[in-house]
Design an enzyme around this catalytic site. Structure first.
Site, short mmCIF file in Angstrom:
data_model
loop_
_atom_site.label_atom_id
_atom_site.label_comp_id
_atom_site.label_asym_id
_atom_site.label_seq_id
_atom_site.Cartn_x
_atom_site.Cartn_y
_atom_site.Cartn_z
N SER A 100 0.65 -1.24 -0.06
CA SER A 100 0.00 0.20 -0.11
C SER A 100 0.85 1.36 -0.21
O SER A 100 0.55 2.18 -0.61
CB SER A 100 -1.11 0.03 1.16
OG SER A 100 -0.22 -0.28 2.41
N SER A 101 2.09 1.26 0.63
CA SER A 101 2.74 2.47 0.62
C SER A 101 3.31 2.78 -0.74
O SER A 101 3.48 3.92 -1.22
CB SER A 101 4.05 2.14 1.58
OG SER A 101 4.72 1.40 1.45
N ALA A 140 1.92 2.10 -3.56
CA ALA A 140 0.57 2.39 -4.49
C ALA A 140 0.31 3.71 -3.92
O ALA A 140 -0.24 4.70 -4.95
CB ALA A 140 -0.37 1.35 -4.07
N ASP A 161 8.36 -2.23 -6.01
CA ASP A 161 6.80 -1.99 -5.99
C ASP A 161 6.36 -0.59 -6.77
O ASP A 161 5.42 -0.66 -7.28
CB ASP A 161 6.65 -2.05 -4.48
CG ASP A 161 7.66 -1.27 -3.44
OD1 ASP A 161 8.69 -0.49 -4.31
OD2 ASP A 161 7.69 -1.13 -2.41
O1 PMV Z 1 7.84 -7.13 1.52
P1 PMV Z 1 7.69 -6.43 0.27
O2 PMV Z 1 6.47 -7.24 -0.43
O3 PMV Z 1 7.61 -4.91 0.18
O4 PMV Z 1 9.09 -7.03 -0.63
C1 PMV Z 1 10.12 -6.86 -0.37
C2 PMV Z 1 11.11 -7.15 -1.52
C3 PMV Z 1 12.87 -7.01 -1.15
O5 PMV Z 1 13.49 -7.34 -2.23
C4 PMV Z 1 13.08 -7.64 0.10
C5 PMV Z 1 13.13 -5.45 -1.03
C6 PMV Z 1 12.99 -4.54 -2.21
O6 PMV Z 1 12.92 -3.36 -2.04
O7 PMV Z 1 13.42 -5.03 -3.23
#
Ligand code: PMV
Length: 323
Positions: free
Chosen positions: A109-110, A112, A153
């Site tokens: 959510s952050s 997004a 993300d």
């Molecule tokens: O926990 P999530 O879904 O935000 O995924 C983190 C993924 C990592 O590779 C551990 C960190 C990143 O920023 O890529």
């Protein structure tokens, strides 16, 4: 004038952690969206209404922007400050957010909210940014808030669909995903991504050669998975890659007992493969299922203490919405 934009959450498919060190990952956008509206407020303060983030109303003078924002508004406020430093403006704004993320577990959510706000904000002030420029603005805010992160993300929220990603958006390649029958299970344990990223950094510091080798192996898996995903679905092949990635994540100690339990339960019910998704330490896992074993896997995940989440993959990226 009023501008509304929405952006999707994400599910990491392959390549978590190694992506922080410049290796590729595969991520898909999910159908839970965060919607942000920006409008002129006719006052001299920035104000925010975010009922779904636990904030009814909040306001800040422009001079105080970025000074100790509460957790729930850190991303929005920091981005706004960075934006104003770059593109000074006279009109102040009122921001309203709406979330259709599950209260149980928010799939990013952050990222997004950061992306939806950045899109609504730049459109409101008539600033036309390319996807990459929008990414750079958002990434600056995320790094200012949490210090670490690959930006995968944000890329999922901006480009949408399923992407092969090398940080920081050096490569963003869309994968034409036909069908991906995944079941997502939530462990019930909330994990803190920056903490896990720092744990891995410490491990890498203590055992550089070993961890680097693991990252390289994960990177190979990501590349193979990208190829497999673009062909007619071969569940056996993809399942093996999922398993291999999970084994390597266990070696860098980011899986947890709860995750292992759900992964084991899925395998017992006939999943082709199962792995954690994201930072690990809790949060989510997914299992590759076909129609024949889907119900049994769901039941087993529940029996093992997990919640089966209702998510659709390959969702569209950030977009403007009608007001
Ligand atoms: O926990 P999530 O879904 O935000 O995924 C983190 C993924 C990592 O590779 C551990 C960190 C990143 O920023 O890529």
């Amino acid at each position: 004038m009023k501008v509304t934009a929405s952006a999707p959450g994400k599910l990491m498919l392959f390549g978590e952690h190694s992506v922080v060190y410049g290796y590729p990952c595969l991520v898909t956008a999910v159908n839970q969206r965060l919607t942000v509206t920006v409008e002129a407020n006719g006052e001299s303060v920035f104000s925010l209404k975010a009922p779904d983030l636990g904030l009814i109303t909040y306001s800040k003078t422009i001079e105080d922007l970025g000074k100790k924002p509460p957790k729930s508004v850190r991303f929005v406020e920091t981005l706004y400050k960075i934006f104003l430093d770059k593109y000074p403006q006279k009109k102040t704004i009122k921001v309203t957010t709406k979330s259709d993320f599950s209260s149980l577990f928010g799939f990013g959510s952050s990222s997004a909210v950061t992306v939806a706000f950045a899109k609504a904000l730049t459109t409101f002030y008539g600033i036309n940014l390319s996807k990459k420029e929008l990414f750079d603005l958002c990434y600056q805010a995320v790094i200012a808030v949490q210090g670490v992160g690959s930006g995968f993300d944000l890329a999922a929220a901006i480009w949408g669909g399923t992407i092969y990603y090398i940080p920081p958006a050096k490569v963003v390649r869309k994968i034409k995903l036909e069908k991906l029958p995944l079941l997502v299970g939530y462990t019930g344990v909330k994990a803190d991504t920056p903490t896990l990223v720092r744990m891995v950094a410490e491990l890498k510091n203590n055992q550089p050669a070993r961890v680097e080798t693991i990252f390289q192996q994960i990177s190979q898996i990501v590349k193979q998975a990208a190829k497999v995903l673009e062909k007619p679905l071969n569940l056996n092949q993809l399942g093996k890659l999922i398993q291999k990635n999970q084994t390597l994540l266990k070696e860098i100690q980011v899986s947890s007992q709860e995750l292992n339990n759900l992964i084991w339960a899925s395998q017992q019910a006939g999943a082709y493969g199962a792995k954690l998704a994201g930072a690990g330490g809790g949060d989510c896992m997914f299992a590759l299922a076909d129609e024949a074993n889907c119900n049994k896997i769901k039941q087993n995940i529940k029996k093992a203490g997990g919640h089966v989440m209702d998510v659709e993959l390959n969702a569209p990226g950030v977009k403007l919405e009608e007001n």
